[in-house]
Scaffold this active site. Structure first.
Site, mmCIF file in Angstrom:
data_model
loop_
_atom_site.group_PDB
_atom_site.id
_atom_site.type_symbol
_atom_site.label_atom_id
_atom_site.label_comp_id
_atom_site.label_asym_id
_atom_site.label_seq_id
_atom_site.Cartn_x
_atom_site.Cartn_y
_atom_site.Cartn_z
ATOM 1 N N HIS A 236 0.855 -1.295 -0.041
ATOM 2 C CA HIS A 236 0.042 0.146 0.222
ATOM 3 C C HIS A 236 1.120 1.419 0.015
ATOM 4 C CE1 HIS A 236 -3.534 2.164 0.096
ATOM 5 N NE2 HIS A 236 -4.027 1.772 1.161
ATOM 6 N N TYR B 251 -14.686 6.150 8.451
ATOM 7 C CA TYR B 251 -13.565 6.530 7.702
ATOM 8 C C TYR B 251 -14.056 6.074 6.152
ATOM 9 C CZ TYR B 251 -9.060 6.857 5.257
ATOM 10 O OH TYR B 251 -7.715 7.189 4.482
ATOM 11 N N THR C 256 -4.945 10.741 -0.541
ATOM 12 C CA THR C 256 -6.280 10.577 -0.146
ATOM 13 C C THR C 256 -6.724 11.404 0.829
ATOM 14 O OG1 THR C 256 -5.499 8.768 1.458
ATOM 15 C CG2 THR C 256 -6.360 7.993 -0.458
#
Length: 776
Positions: free
Chosen positions: A478, A593, A606
């Site tokens: 990630h 979230y 993000t």
């Protein structure tokens, strides 16, 4: 292996008569072709760098500007150098070296070039100013005001023609820093439905104290960074959220992407790998040449492409703890000509190029067949070696430094870490089974998320998994980029599969290569002490993997087609349904979230949309209470409008969580302790959600071929007692949900939550009574 002898370019033998030299012309030919390939690649990168550097200008534009300038001056009988050479001639005897005509030509080219560069800089500045305006986001879907239309025309005019992937990077605005006042107000609004009056008043006091005292000082430093750095968030986000972590990245950070849901192109493992690997390498070639079109919202507004840079040839390398600092690093190499394949405990290095070209699908299948046919046993410790990448980072860092820093272990580790990507030829079978849909998809998801905990190299940017029955999937690290970047690649791979096709017996189209050297088996010498570290990491990883509860819902009752008839945003509809489902599941609301992108800004990643709002909670209470249908619809509209507004704020750099995170980082650098920031950043996200967007809709004709539906992807739960939910909206009638939680928590159950999601979706749609309206 016997094929290894073909790779030797020369051999020599010492005899009484002297040295007998034997040259291998084939090997020398491959060396020559490899060099040609490398130089071509360097030239393309150099050319693309120039094209991107002058965009929205172009060589054609340069010719037009300079040519027009020279022609105009010749027609008017003017000095094209504007007196430049006359002034230089006072200090440098130019006339000795250049004639008057030559001076005019060179001077005209220099002045014309300056004019061309000036035009480019003006266009970039104007475009950056235009892209800093976000009023178009306030328009209703499907309708634009005249001001927004004029703005879009201007953006297109100043955007240039035929942009490449990185063409807009220098024209994108910087991410703005919100004001302390706005962030504090929005934060308090976001937590109001989650606190009672006493808790809220206490938090209100902490917020006001921070806003008046420490906040402005931290904000000054953050403003300074925003002026200096290209993005004030991204580097700290990568370092502190990802690379400073010491826990396992398997499940906690890595995420997965699934294959087609209903289509099984071939059951031959090697053949499916052949087409998929070839497609990935074609995508990498387009990426290297910057031939991928930049993502454009409304086909007009460019998105940042910086995250694509480290998609391939990248590995997350663990760092050894020094004092109180522990950090991983991202190791990226510019070029890699091989991949590494894992099968039944063995590692193989497979070259992707031969005869100066990329291997064809059938040739890659040939290499995979050779690996599958190899009956050799794993070396001691080799089979479970990758468990080091699945466990805690500190033991892996220490083992890497102690046992893999020299000799053939280092060479083999370099082969893995510098590979284009990692491939696992899995010895299990995974597939959507219509006879047992729930269990088959749940097992498939868990396999992609963690496998056996030692058959994926979790540090690699991309792990491709091809199962024994031909099903495939991805596991992605990630830190280097977010899921939409991997999704873009995966859409390309899935769309290429039917185009490349298979023969009637399931093999790749084409013929095997008669002289193709085989894969190279990697060699390891793993001592007992290292094997103990491997087993220890495997124990940690297995405990984590066994605790994960995955559940996949192919929701086909309705999709965005009907949701749009309700005049509601599909994303807002789903997020409100998740809130209703969560309240029914746990009997309470929680901090939620939802990932949003900030890629309209340079190097944006993000931002968080806090989906649990006062308006959403009011709607949920109405749904579980005895309010009228009209009142529920009114509250639903308010909740959807609020969610859409929060999403717009997040996308335009006005979110609150990245701002608060960066303020916290600054406070740590200054040695300041903020009770407000400490409490804010310690609040758990018990419901973490993300939409996987289908970005290249043109690649999939789901109207004519609805069977070519991707299953989407998912991730592990963020909180020990929370849920992770990923969803993908496919066509007009299909939505896939990926739910995860931990079995060890008595509060969560992924299957129970899935049932609540399905019912919530149906209940909200039922408020609109579309069937009754259709009947009338």
């Amino acid at each position: 292996m016997a094929e290894a002898h073909q790779a030797v370019a020369f051999q020599f033998t010492v005899t009484p008569e002297g040295i007998d030299l034997h040259l291998s012309h084939e090997a020398l030919r491959q060396v020559y072709l490899s060099g040609i390939h490398s130089w071509k690649k360097r030239f393309v990168r150099f050319k693309n760098g120039i094209m991107t550097g002058v965009y929205p200008g172009s060589p054609a534009g340069f010719s037009i500007v300079v040519g027009s300038y020279m022609a105009y001056n010749k027609f008017k009988q003017l000095d094209p150098s504007l007196g430049l050479f006359t002034k230089l001639g006072q200090h440098i005897p130019i006339s000795r070296y250049m004639s008057t005509d030559s001076q005019k030509i060179v001077g005209g080219i220099l002045v014309g070039t300056s004019l061309w560069v000036t035009i480019i800089m003006i266009m970039r500045t104007v475009l950056k100013s235009l892209l800093s305006w976000h009023g178009w986001m306030q328009e209703r879907h499907g309708s634009l005001s005249w001001s927004s239309r004029i703005w879009m025309v201007l953006v297109k005019v100043f955007s240039g023609r035929k942009p490449m992937l990185y063409s807009f990077q220098n024209s994108l605005p910087r991410l703005p820093v919100p004001s302390i006042k706005d962030t504090c107000e929005r934060y308090l609004e976001s937590v109001r439905p989650l606190m009672d009056d006493q808790q809220f008043e206490r938090m209100k006091g902490l917020t006001q104290d921070f806003e008046k005292n420490l906040g402005p000082r931290l904000q000054w430093y953050l403003k300074l960074k925003s002026w200096w750095a290209s993005n004030y968030v991204s580097d700290w986000w990568e370092e502190y959220i990802y690379l400073r972590g010491r826990g396992p990245i398997m499940v906690n950070s890595n995420y997965y992407a699934m294959d087609f849901l209903y289509v099984f192109p071939t059951s031959i493992q090697a053949a499916r790998a052949g087409n998929a690997i070839h497609s990935i390498m074609l995508y990498r070639r387009k990426l290297d040449r910057a031939q991928i079109k930049p993502l454009m919202l409304l086909h007009t507004i460019p998105m940042c492409s910086a995250q694509y840079e480290r998609m391939f040839n990248t590995t997350r390398v663990p760092g050894v703890e020094t004092g109180r600092v522990f950090s991983n690093t991202l190791q990226h190499v510019n070029e890699s000509k091989h991949i590494v394949v894992y099968h039944k405990g063995r590692y193989f290095k497979v070259w992707m190029f031969y005869d100066g070209r990329l291997l064809l699908p059938r040739e890659i299948e040939q290499q995979m067949e050779r690996i599958l046919a190899d009956k050799s046993e794993p070396l001691p410790g080799e089979e479970r070696l990758a468990a080091l990448t699945a466990g805690d980072r500190t033991p892996w860092a220490k083992a890497r430094e102690s046992f893999f820093s020299r000799g053939k272990n280092k060479q083999s580790l370099d082969a893995v870490e510098k590979a284009a990507f990692f491939l696992t030829l899995d010895d299990t079978e995974q597939r959507y089974d219509t006879k047992n849909p729930v269990k088959s998809l749940d097992i498939y998801a868990k396999s992609l998320l963690h496998g056996k905990c030692y058959d994926r190299w979790f540090d690699k940017s991309l792990n491709m998994i091809v199962y024994k029955n031909g099903t495939m999937g991805l596991n992605a690290e990630h830190s280097w980029a977010d899921a939409p970047i991997v999704g873009h690649l995966w859409e390309h791979v899935l769309s290429m599969d039917p185009k490349l096709g298979y023969t009637e017996d399931g093999h790749c189209v084409g013929k095997p290569h008669p002289n193709l050297p085989g894969p190279q088996r990697l060699q390891w010498t793993i001592p007992a002490e290292c094997q103990e570290a491997i087993e220890s990491s495997l124990t940690v990883a297995r405990a984590l993997a066994d605790d994960v509860d995955c559940h996949i819902i192919p929701f086909t009752d309705f999709g965005k087609g009907l949701i749009k008839k309700c005049r509601t945003s599909p994303d807002a509809f789903i997020q409100i349904a998740l809130q209703l489902a969560h309240y029914r599941d746990k009997g309470k609301f929680c901090l939620t979230y939802e990932a949003s992108m900030t890629r309209m800004f340079r190097e944006g990643r993000t931002e968080t949309v806090r989906s649990c709002t006062i308006e959403t909670c009011a709607f949920v209470r109405a749904m579980v209470g005895d309010e009228t249908r009209e009142e529920r619809l009114r509250l639903l509209k308010l909740a959807a409008e609020k969610h859409q507004n929060l999403y717009r704020l997040a996308m335009t750099g006005q979110g609150i969580d990245r701002h608060l995170f960066c303020l916290y980082v600054v406070s740590k650098y200054l040695g300041e302790d903020s009770p407000f920031l400490k409490e804010v950043l310690s609040e758990p996200w018990k419901l973490s959600t993300s939409q996987t967007p289908l970005q290249q809709v043109e690649l999939f004709d789901l109207v004519r071929h609805p069977e070519y539906v991707s299953s989407g992807g998912g991730f592990g739960p963020v909180a020990d007692d929370g849920y992770g939910v990923s969803y993908i909206i496919l066509g007009e009638n299909h939505i896939n949900f990926h739910i995860s939680s931990k079995r060890s928590s008595p509060e969560t159950d992924s299957h129970r939550f899935g049932t609540n999601i399905r019912q919530a979706m149906l209940d909200i749609l039922g408020l609109f009574e579309l069937n009754n309206k259709a009947a009338k």
